[in-house]
Design an enzyme around this catalytic site. Structure first.
Site, PDB file in Angstrom:
ATOM      1  N   GLY A 249       0.657  -1.260  -0.052  1.00 37.93           N
ATOM      2  CA  GLY A 249       0.129  -0.102  -0.057  1.00 37.93           C
ATOM      3  C   GLY A 249       0.829   1.192  -0.100  1.00 37.93           C
ATOM      4  N   ASP A 250       1.981   1.327   0.764  1.00 34.47           N
ATOM      5  CA  ASP A 250       2.934   2.348   0.732  1.00 34.47           C
ATOM      6  C   ASP A 250       3.465   2.493  -0.588  1.00 34.47           C
ATOM      7  OD1 ASP A 250       2.643   2.840   3.538  1.00 34.47           O
ATOM      8  OD2 ASP A 250       3.841   1.206   3.895  1.00 34.47           O
ATOM      9  N   ARG A 251       3.766   1.406  -1.507  1.00 31.28           N
ATOM     10  CA  ARG A 251       4.398   1.529  -2.544  1.00 31.28           C
ATOM     11  C   ARG A 251       3.361   2.291  -3.424  1.00 31.28           C
ATOM     12  NH1 ARG A 251       9.052   2.598  -5.016  1.00 31.28           N
ATOM     13  NH2 ARG A 251       7.422   4.343  -5.461  1.00 31.28           N
ATOM     14  N   ALA A 254       3.058   5.781  -2.859  1.00 32.11           N
ATOM     15  CA  ALA A 254       4.094   6.823  -3.341  1.00 32.11           C
ATOM     16  C   ALA A 254       4.174   6.763  -4.870  1.00 32.11           C
ATOM     17  CB  ALA A 254       5.513   6.207  -2.835  1.00 32.11           C
TER      18      ALA A 254
END
Length: 450
Positions: A249-251, A254
């Site tokens: 989810g962070d990837r 970003a």
């Protein structure tokens, strides 16, 4: 482009081992620990990802005055850190695994959130951003009134992506895109947590938050995009065989910010972010993280796999480090001798930026990919891991070799990494310096010929 990451930074730890017996007085497994690794989590992980992509990254966060916070600062070396004081312990999330399977997660310092102290520098950094990603992990930074005002004001001028948290603050209305996963969206909207209810949850949240667009990530199913200009659109993901989806989810968030900052159309930005999340998982995801924050290449990801395999069989892991610019006979002799000390040799290699900081703007003479290729071609080297910091301490803390070897005229006790290696029972050895053989001398000789 100045990218500003705003949010809560956690310390993530992974403890890996094997479970071959049960506790005598309770039906719980006993895990024999093989490796311990730590890294920046939450907003710190996002900042590391973007730094790894080659961007100018500023992290606006809050850090405690404790030992875990000092470790976080080391893991965030190279990121422009703009941190207020968090008047509470650093949140630490420890994942315990046996043979790669999750056993438990231990949360420490993750009690009720406390408003951090906000500095003028934090607000100024937000005001000067060219693109902003908010990584909310429910620790109260995004609930601070001054932070919210600064984010909303700047969000009217530059792309702002908000990755929300169930216990976090509502996104500011100027957010260009909000990126909850399905469980987060369902909890916030009070709907069912299934793909069929995702569109209703998204519509309800977009209206409540006043954001121009919202995308609900659906894991292996892809992502559902909802905005004012189009009907809800499902953007599928390609199949990826990944045991651990942590960090995907962070990837995604970003990557979608980067696409929007490059003026991509919203559907195209989401499509590229879905693909990026898949690539992240296919490369090993968060389990393959190196000291620089992400799997930079197969050699980096393989280093930890090699070490784990050797430990599992009762072998000895040997590591060494350096710039290895212009590989010469002295290097080869030292590496060969180091490999003879154990059952594998892992080389911790300074990145190009790290070499420039240490050696000057004209170095390295050989680029990072070529240095990795040359080292891995040697029969005595089992794997190479690249680190971005000036020193190897962060990567050593993750790799935890049994023996750390340095070549040259050092004494073991004079090395700054000695205390760290000895803290887990490792030993530090130095091997003889080979007179007349050095990169500097070789470079000078080549310059004279030229």
């Amino acid at each position: 482009m100045k990218i500003v990451v705003v949010g809560d930074t956690l310390l993530d730890e992974d403890i890996d081992g094997v479970a071959e017996r049960f506790q005598p007085d309770a039906p719980v497994p006993v895990v024999d620990v093989h490796t311990r690794r730590s890294r920046a989590g939450g907003a710190g992980l996002v900042a590391r990802m973007l730094q790894h992509d080659g961007h100018d990254v500023h992290l606006v966060t809050a850090l405690s005055a404790d030992e875990p916070a000092e470790r976080l600062r080391q893991h965030l070396d190279g990121v422009h850190l703009v941190a207020g004081l968090l008047p509470a312990p650093t949140p630490v999330k420890t994942r315990l695994r046996a043979a790669g399977q999750p056993v438990a997660r231990i949360d420490d310092g993750c009690g009720d959130p406390v408003l951090p102290h906000v500095t003028r520098e934090m607000l100024t950094t937000i005001a000067e951003a060219d693109a902003i990603i908010v990584s909310d992990y429910g620790r109260a930074l995004t609930a601070h009134p001054e932070i919210r005002v600064a984010l909303h004001r700047r969000g009217t001028q530059v792309p702002l992506v908000w990755d929300p948290h169930p216990r976090g603050a509502d996104p500011v209305p100027s957010a260009r895109l909000v990126t909850p996963n399905l469980a987060e969206a369902a909890k916030a909207a009070g709907t069912g947590a299934d793909a069929a209810a995702a569109a209703a949850a998204g519509a309800r949240l977009r209206e409540r938050w006043g954001c121009s667009a919202l995308v609900i990530t659906l894991g292996s199913e892809g992502a559902l995009l909802l905005d004012a200009d189009h009907a809800p659109a499902l953007i599928p993901a390609r199949p990826v065989d990944a045991a651990d989806a942590c960090g995907a989810g962070d990837r995604f968030a970003a990557s979608v910010l980067l696409a929007l900052a490059a003026d991509a159309e919203l559907p195209n930005a989401v499509r590229s972010a879905v693909d990026a999340a898949g690539d992240f998982l296919a490369a090993g995801g968060v389990a393959a993280l190196g000291a620089a924050g992400l799997p930079r290449a197969s050699a980096s990801a393989d280093a930890f796999t090699v070490a784990e395999r050797v430990r599992s069989s009762g072998g000895t892991v040997v590591a060494t480090g350096g710039c290895f610019d212009l590989l010469h006979a002295g290097h080869v002799r030292t590496l060969t001798a180091a490999r003879a000390l154990g059952d594998c040799l892992i080389v911790c290699l300074n990145s190009d930026d790290s070499v420039r900081r240490l050696k000057g703007p004209e170095r390295p003479l050989i680029s990072e990919p070529d240095r990795v290729e040359l080292l891995t071609a040697l029969g005595c080297v089992d794997a190479v891991v690249v680190f971005a910091e000036d020193g190897p301490q962060a990567v050593l803390d993750q790799l935890r070799p049994d023996i750390w070897v340095k070549g040259g005229d050092y004494s073991a006790q004079s090395l700054p990494e000695t205390d760290l290696v000895e803290s887990w029972g490792g030993s530090v050895l130095t091997l003889p310096y080979h007179l007349g053989r050095s990169t500097t001398a070789l470079a000078d000789a080549i310059a004279r010929v030229g």
